[in-house]
Write an enzyme that holds these catalytic residues in place. Structure first.
Site, PDB file in Angstrom:
ATOM      1  N   ASP A  67       0.815  -1.218   0.000  1.00 25.62           N
ATOM      2  CA  ASP A  67       0.000   0.000   0.000  1.00 25.62           C
ATOM      3  C   ASP A  67       0.848   1.268   0.000  1.00 25.62           C
ATOM      4  OD1 ASP A  67       0.975  -0.361   2.579  1.00 25.62           O
ATOM      5  OD2 ASP A  67      -0.960  -0.845   3.449  1.00 25.62           O
ATOM      6  N   HIS A 138      -7.107  -4.738  10.048  1.00 22.43           N
ATOM      7  CA  HIS A 138      -6.814  -4.501   8.627  1.00 22.43           C
ATOM      8  C   HIS A 138      -5.514  -5.177   8.209  1.00 22.43           C
ATOM      9  CE1 HIS A 138      -4.656  -0.471   9.619  1.00 22.43           C
ATOM     10  NE2 HIS A 138      -3.736  -1.253   9.133  1.00 22.43           N
TER      11      HIS A 138
END
Ligand code: GLP
Length: 242
Positions: A67, A138
């Site tokens: 990410d 997450h």
């Protein structure tokens, strides 16, 4: 699922680095999926040490990160590109062009996400994916949601994640609330996944992702279904699992 119990952060870092180094020794052209955050810094430190001793060669390795924040230039110390360069890539012999992160400055974010999926496919998928775990469960920046997002996508970060990462940002620095992240399918298609978790504050979420229901509200819970999934967790993180 295999759980490796370790004593503390140092032990976790060494064991995870051992697995990564074995992967690279067995296949010099490995594709490594990499994470950022405090949990994995010690792993990179250990790998750098072994590289300097001549034990690991990264010259043919390709890396693809999970990410990146939207809106931070790569020279911004809080960008994940800066993190990866300064904590790992600048200290080993990997060619920079073999290292991939989403471009959080792309003018067309949707197209950037599609092209990131394309890069993963072109690399032939991920041989070993290193993951950390967010306090809300997450993985990458796949936040709790009503459904799993499969592909690379743009995400609005939750309050919990923004608060958890606030300590990386100095008072006057703007903390992004948007990011680009690999999706759950990208993650689950990795041939092997190693999740590293440490500290008391992750103990209840670790229990939920390993033994709770598989649900997009706890994104890491999907890892229960991966055929080659290893968790390396320290005593504090494991305290509710005894
Ligand atoms: C961050 C990153 C994740 C990371 C996780 C845990 O927000 N996007 O890739 O694994 O949260 O971070 P930490 O290791 O600092 O607890």
């Amino acid at each position: 699922m295999k759980i490796i119990n370790v004593t503390d952060y140092e032990d976790m870092s060494r064991k995870a680095a051992n697995i990564i180094s074995a992967q690279v020794i067995l296949n010099e052209e490995s594709v490594l999926g990499l994470a950022t955050g405090s949990t994995v810094i010690g792993i990179y430190r250990q790998l750098i040490e072994w590289y300097k001793k001549g034990d690991i060669n990264f010259s043919k390795v390709r890396t693809i990160n999970l990410d990146e924040y939207i809106g931070l230039v790569p020279t911004n110390e809080q960008s994940y590109r800066y993190y990866m360069n300064s904590n790992f890539f600048n200290h080993i012999n990997i060619p920079m062009e073999n290292t991939f992160l989403p471009n959080g400055l792309a003018s067309d974010i949707k197209r950037e996400c599609e092209s990131y999926d394309h890069i993963i496919n072109k690399l032939g998928g991920i041989d070993l994916l290193l993951l950390g775990l967010g306090l809300n469960g997450h993985i990458g920046f796949n936040e709790p949601d009503d459904s799993f997002e499969n592909k690379t996508h743009c995400v609005k970060l939750s309050k919990s994640t923004i608060n958890a990462n606030a300590h990386f940002f100095k008072n006057n620095e703007v903390q992004p609330n948007m990011a680009i992240t690999m999706g759950i399918k990208n993650i689950m298609q990795a041939k092997r996944i190693v999740l590293c978790v440490c500290g008391k504050k992750k103990s209840s979420i670790l229990k939920r992702i390993l033994y709770g229901s598989v649900t997009p509200q706890v994104p890491g819970s999907i890892l229960q279904l991966h055929p080659n999934f290893t968790v390396i967790a320290d005593r504090e993180a494991m305290q509710l699992l005894k």
